[in-house]
Scaffold this active site. Structure first.
Site, PDB file in Angstrom:
ATOM      1  N   HIS A  74       0.828  -1.207   0.000  1.00  9.90           N
ATOM      2  CA  HIS A  74       0.000   0.000   0.000  1.00  9.90           C
ATOM      3  C   HIS A  74       0.861   1.256   0.000  1.00  9.90           C
ATOM      4  O   HIS A  74       0.387   2.333   0.340  1.00  9.90           O
ATOM      5  CB  HIS A  74      -0.954   0.002   1.191  1.00  9.90           C
ATOM      6  CG  HIS A  74      -1.690  -1.288   1.362  1.00  9.90           C
ATOM      7  ND1 HIS A  74      -1.243  -2.287   2.200  1.00  9.90           N
ATOM      8  CD2 HIS A  74      -2.797  -1.757   0.752  1.00  9.90           C
ATOM      9  CE1 HIS A  74      -2.078  -3.328   2.121  1.00  9.90           C
ATOM     10  NE2 HIS A  74      -3.017  -3.041   1.250  1.00  9.90           N
TER      11      HIS A  74
HETATM   12  S1  FES Z   1       1.765  -0.557   3.185  1.00  9.01           S
HETATM   13 FE1  FES Z   1       0.146  -1.902   3.676  1.00  9.01          FE
HETATM   14  S2  FES Z   1       1.189  -3.658   4.413  1.00  9.01           S
HETATM   15 FE2  FES Z   1       2.769  -2.260   3.976  1.00  9.01          FE
END
Ligand code: FES
Length: 176
Positions: free
Chosen positions: A141
């Site tokens: 993410h």
């Molecule tokens: S940014 Fe979501 S698990 Fe690492």
């Protein structure tokens, strides 16, 4: 071959992956990998949570290795002067999870960063030597950590954890 010059170019730095009893190079153009030994009890004892010792000698400046302790990936980074400077010039109060670089390394061993390689967002494994801050990047993410493993961008709420470890000698640490 891993050379000091590779440390000057973060995009080409070699990455070493280390598992108990086995060494393999991942990515990059590494053709000769320094032998990195993890001097451990047998696998079942390690799996049960025993401390592990890691010889730092073969880890060149600018390289990272990954070992496993209690089933968790642990990154050990041999930071360059530039990486240490980058970590230390950031005003701590500007950080989402304020911690100085000095708080995250051992006194007298500033070049060594040891962190749990588990993203504090949802638990993915970040990639070392990636991201805008030359530290770690989690592709899940988009969390970006700096050269001290501190969260700088993205959804992760806290810095990469520092596991319990001690320097057994100048060139060897015990994790756990
Ligand atoms: S940014 Fe979501 S698990 Fe690492």
């Amino acid at each position: 071959m891993t050379t000091a010059s590779s440390a000057d170019n973060p995009t080409r730095r070699d990455f070493l992956y280390v598992a108990t009893g086995a060494v393999a190079a991942v990515g990059g153009a590494a053709t000769v990998v320094p032998l990195v030994s993890q001097m451990n009890p047998d696998a079942s004892t390690v799996a049960a949570g025993a401390p592990i010792e890691v010889d730092l000698t073969p880890i060149a400046e600018g390289q990272d290795i990954k070992v496993f302790w209690r089933g968790k990936p642990i990154y050990i980074s041999h930071r360059t002067k530039k990486q240490i400077e980058e970590a230390r010039k950031v005003p701590v109060s500007s950080l989402p999870d304020p911690q100085s670089d000095e708080q995250r390394v051992k006194p007298g061993h500033d070049q060594w960063l040891v962190v749990v390689g588990i993203c504090t967002h949802l638990g993915c494994i970040p990639i070392a030597n990636e991201g805008a801050y030359d530290g770690f990047f989690c592709p899940c993410h988009g969390s970006v950590y700096d050269t001290s493993g501190r969260i700088r961008q993205g959804p992760a709420p806290t810095n990469l954890a520092v596991p319990p470890y001690t320097f057994v000698s100048d060139t060897k640490i015990q994790i756990g």
